[in-house]
Design a protein around this motif. Structure first.
Motif, PDB file in Angstrom:
ATOM      1  N   GLU A  16      48.714  28.152  33.169  1.00 46.58           N
ATOM      2  CA  GLU A  16      50.223  27.708  32.947  1.00 46.58           C
ATOM      3  C   GLU A  16      49.163  26.259  33.394  1.00 46.58           C
ATOM      4  N   GLY A  17      48.110  25.581  34.080  1.00 47.83           N
ATOM      5  CA  GLY A  17      47.040  25.008  35.078  1.00 47.83           C
ATOM      6  C   GLY A  17      45.618  25.494  34.485  1.00 47.83           C
ATOM      7  N   GLU A  18      44.981  24.583  35.480  1.00 43.51           N
ATOM      8  CA  GLU A  18      43.086  24.469  35.273  1.00 43.51           C
ATOM      9  C   GLU A  18      42.822  25.845  36.328  1.00 43.51           C
ATOM     10  N   TYR A  19      43.674  26.416  36.829  1.00 40.99           N
ATOM     11  CA  TYR A  19      42.784  26.733  37.919  1.00 40.99           C
ATOM     12  C   TYR A  19      43.016  27.983  38.224  1.00 40.99           C
ATOM     13  N   LYS A  20      43.085  28.328  37.195  1.00 38.91           N
ATOM     14  CA  LYS A  20      42.644  29.673  36.416  1.00 38.91           C
ATOM     15  C   LYS A  20      41.270  30.832  37.704  1.00 38.91           C
ATOM     16  N   GLU A  21      40.357  30.419  37.633  1.00 45.01           N
ATOM     17  CA  GLU A  21      39.194  31.743  38.446  1.00 45.01           C
ATOM     18  C   GLU A  21      40.242  31.982  40.060  1.00 45.01           C
ATOM     19  N   GLY A  22      40.772  30.869  40.640  1.00 45.10           N
ATOM     20  CA  GLY A  22      41.219  30.662  42.123  1.00 45.10           C
ATOM     21  C   GLY A  22      41.986  31.526  42.376  1.00 45.10           C
ATOM     22  N   VAL A  23      43.182  32.073  40.950  1.00 48.01           N
ATOM     23  CA  VAL A  23      44.064  33.155  41.204  1.00 48.01           C
ATOM     24  C   VAL A  23      43.355  34.045  40.946  1.00 48.01           C
ATOM     25  N   ARG A  24      42.962  34.913  40.316  1.00 44.60           N
ATOM     26  CA  ARG A  24      41.272  35.992  39.922  1.00 44.60           C
ATOM     27  C   ARG A  24      41.138  36.425  41.250  1.00 44.60           C
ATOM     28  N   ARG A  25      40.515  35.480  41.451  1.00 48.98           N
ATOM     29  CA  ARG A  25      39.798  35.656  43.183  1.00 48.98           C
ATOM     30  C   ARG A  25      40.479  36.007  43.705  1.00 48.98           C
ATOM     31  N   GLY A  26      41.434  35.880  44.181  1.00 45.79           N
ATOM     32  CA  GLY A  26      42.801  36.141  44.988  1.00 45.79           C
ATOM     33  C   GLY A  26      43.274  37.477  44.748  1.00 45.79           C
ATOM     34  N   GLN A  27      43.537  37.718  43.369  1.00 45.12           N
ATOM     35  CA  GLN A  27      43.851  39.431  42.836  1.00 45.12           C
ATOM     36  C   GLN A  27      42.486  39.824  43.061  1.00 45.12           C
ATOM     37  N   PHE A  28      41.170  40.165  42.744  1.00 41.92           N
ATOM     38  CA  PHE A  28      40.355  41.028  43.155  1.00 41.92           C
ATOM     39  C   PHE A  28      39.812  41.118  44.024  1.00 41.92           C
ATOM     40  N   GLY A  29      40.071  40.265  45.338  1.00 36.10           N
ATOM     41  CA  GLY A  29      39.996  40.430  46.280  1.00 36.10           C
ATOM     42  C   GLY A  29      40.948  40.806  47.655  1.00 36.10           C
ATOM     43  N   ILE A  30      42.286  41.604  46.940  1.00 35.45           N
ATOM     44  CA  ILE A  30      42.966  42.551  47.730  1.00 35.45           C
ATOM     45  C   ILE A  30      42.574  43.616  48.065  1.00 35.45           C
ATOM     46  N   ASP A  31      42.280  43.401  49.470  1.00 35.27           N
ATOM     47  CA  ASP A  31      42.027  44.907  50.509  1.00 35.27           C
ATOM     48  C   ASP A  31      42.351  46.177  51.086  1.00 35.27           C
ATOM     49  N   LEU A  32      43.195  46.298  49.668  1.00 37.20           N
ATOM     50  CA  LEU A  32      44.408  47.594  50.502  1.00 37.20           C
ATOM     51  C   LEU A  32      43.851  48.892  49.465  1.00 37.20           C
ATOM     52  N   VAL A  33      44.692  49.603  50.071  1.00 31.55           N
ATOM     53  CA  VAL A  33      44.312  51.179  49.614  1.00 31.55           C
ATOM     54  C   VAL A  33      45.076  51.374  48.682  1.00 31.55           C
ATOM     55  N   ASN A  34      45.002  52.167  47.998  1.00 30.86           N
ATOM     56  CA  ASN A  34      45.615  52.418  46.441  1.00 30.86           C
ATOM     57  C   ASN A  34      46.221  51.071  46.034  1.00 30.86           C
ATOM     58  N   VAL A  35      45.075  50.249  45.757  1.00 28.97           N
ATOM     59  CA  VAL A  35      45.557  48.798  44.676  1.00 28.97           C
ATOM     60  C   VAL A  35      44.795  49.318  43.606  1.00 28.97           C
ATOM     61  N   MET A  36      44.654  48.798  42.340  1.00 32.32           N
ATOM     62  CA  MET A  36      44.014  49.203  41.829  1.00 32.32           C
ATOM     63  C   MET A  36      44.036  47.626  41.000  1.00 32.32           C
ATOM     64  N   ILE A  37      43.311  46.872  39.971  1.00 31.44           N
ATOM     65  CA  ILE A  37      43.108  45.887  38.987  1.00 31.44           C
ATOM     66  C   ILE A  37      42.785  46.101  38.149  1.00 31.44           C
ATOM     67  N   VAL A  38      43.671  46.157  37.047  1.00 29.16           N
ATOM     68  CA  VAL A  38      43.311  46.073  35.656  1.00 29.16           C
ATOM     69  C   VAL A  38      43.186  44.437  35.169  1.00 29.16           C
ATOM     70  N   ASP A  39      42.151  44.559  34.413  1.00 30.71           N
ATOM     71  CA  ASP A  39      41.595  42.630  33.543  1.00 30.71           C
ATOM     72  C   ASP A  39      42.463  42.546  32.471  1.00 30.71           C
ATOM     73  N   ALA A  40      42.791  41.684  32.145  1.00 28.56           N
ATOM     74  CA  ALA A  40      43.584  41.409  30.998  1.00 28.56           C
ATOM     75  C   ALA A  40      42.362  40.329  30.227  1.00 28.56           C
TER      76      ALA A  40
END
Length: 300
Positions: A208-232
């Motif tokens: 909804e705004g211009e800071y999409k890359e910051g959110v994506r960095r946070g998503q891809f930086g999660i360091d928990l076991v059994n957490v996967m990410i599928v990229d849309a």
């Protein structure tokens, strides 16, 4: 003659009814996040009313079956049909989301008649990660629906999470997103008492705004076991530039199913480590799990 009539009635009584409701869900999946999880595929502004309307098109991958149920708003299990979130995200116009194509794909892996999939819709359009923190209404709503879903004996298998577009509106929220998301995942696992609950999150494709890359960095930086990410990212969007199209949602449901298949099913199996996009998911496995996947692709 009377004997033949009685014999006929006895035989008919023993024939299973095709309309008989299946058993309660055995495999339960929580669906949470915001509008793209709730589903906006096929939703566009009407040229007549200028209000969002759903075109009503249901792809074959989203077809209903008695072996896919949804937990309705009144906490009863009903046969799942699109739109899944119609009585949950009820202030918005809902369309096709990733839940039904995900469930139909997973169902193909299961023995016929033995597995009933239960979907628990909890997503709410336009919500930020701050609104999903522990103690919030959305957090408590997710927990209460999750608790209700297992009362009939099923087991929660995974959380599917698609959220973050609302956190792209300012730089601070986008940069704090990763920490807030990690706290949310940790809290949900703790409160559900499933410390290694598989979580599949979706990397946002829009914002909804211009800071999409910051959110994506946070998503891809999660360091928990059994957490996967599928990229849309790259999946086609509706004309609003924010929501995935019906075709994209069907594709996303398949990607989520592919990711779920990669989780070790045995509780003592080596957990997955860190998050990675589905296109390069094999890089996050320990050697043993990689070998297991090679031998038994549909182990889960």
């Amino acid at each position: 003659m009377l004997y033949l009539c009685l014999l006929f009635l006895t035989t008919v009584a023993q024939i299973p009814s095709t309309s008989q409701q299946p058993s309660p869900p055995t495999d339960i999946f929580l669906l949470a996040g915001q509008s793209n999880m709730a589903g906006r595929g096929g939703v566009t502004n009407s040229t007549l009313t200028h209000h969002p309307t759903w075109d009503g098109v249901v792809p074959p991958q989203c077809s209903p079956t008695p072996y896919i149920l949804r937990l309705a708003a009144d906490l009863t299990w009903v046969e799942a049909r699109e739109p899944l979130h119609a009585d949950i995200d009820f202030l918005k116009t809902n369309g096709i989301g990733p839940g039904m194509p995900f469930a139909n794909t997973i169902l193909m892996d299961k023995p016929g008649g033995r597995t009933v999939i239960g979907l628990v819709p909890c997503a709410m359009g336009g919500t930020s990660i701050k609104e999903w923190q522990k103690g919030s209404n959305l957090y408590n709503h997710l927990l209460s629906r999750a608790d209700a879903s297992v009362l009939s004996g099923g087991k929660i298998k995974a959380l599917l999470w698609y959220q973050g577009e609302s956190d792209t509106e300012n730089a601070e929220d986008s940069e704090l997103y990763g920490g807030r998301l990690k706290k949310f995942f940790t809290g949900i696992r703790s409160d559900l008492k499933i410390p290694l609950l598989p979580i599949i999150q979706v990397g946002i494709a829009s914002g909804e705004g211009e800071y999409k890359e910051g959110v994506r960095r946070g998503q891809f930086g999660i360091d928990l076991v059994n957490v996967m990410i599928v990229d849309a990212l790259g999946l086609p969007l509706e004309p609003d530039g924010l929501h995935l199209t019906t075709t994209s949602q069907v594709r996303l449901g398949g990607l989520l199913a592919d990711a779920y298949r990669r989780f070790p099913s045995h509780p003592l199996a080596t957990p997955l480590t860190n998050a990675a996009p589905i296109s390069r998911i094999s890089t996050i496995f320990f050697p043993f799990v990689g070998f297991l996947r090679f031998c038994c692709h549909s182990y889960v």
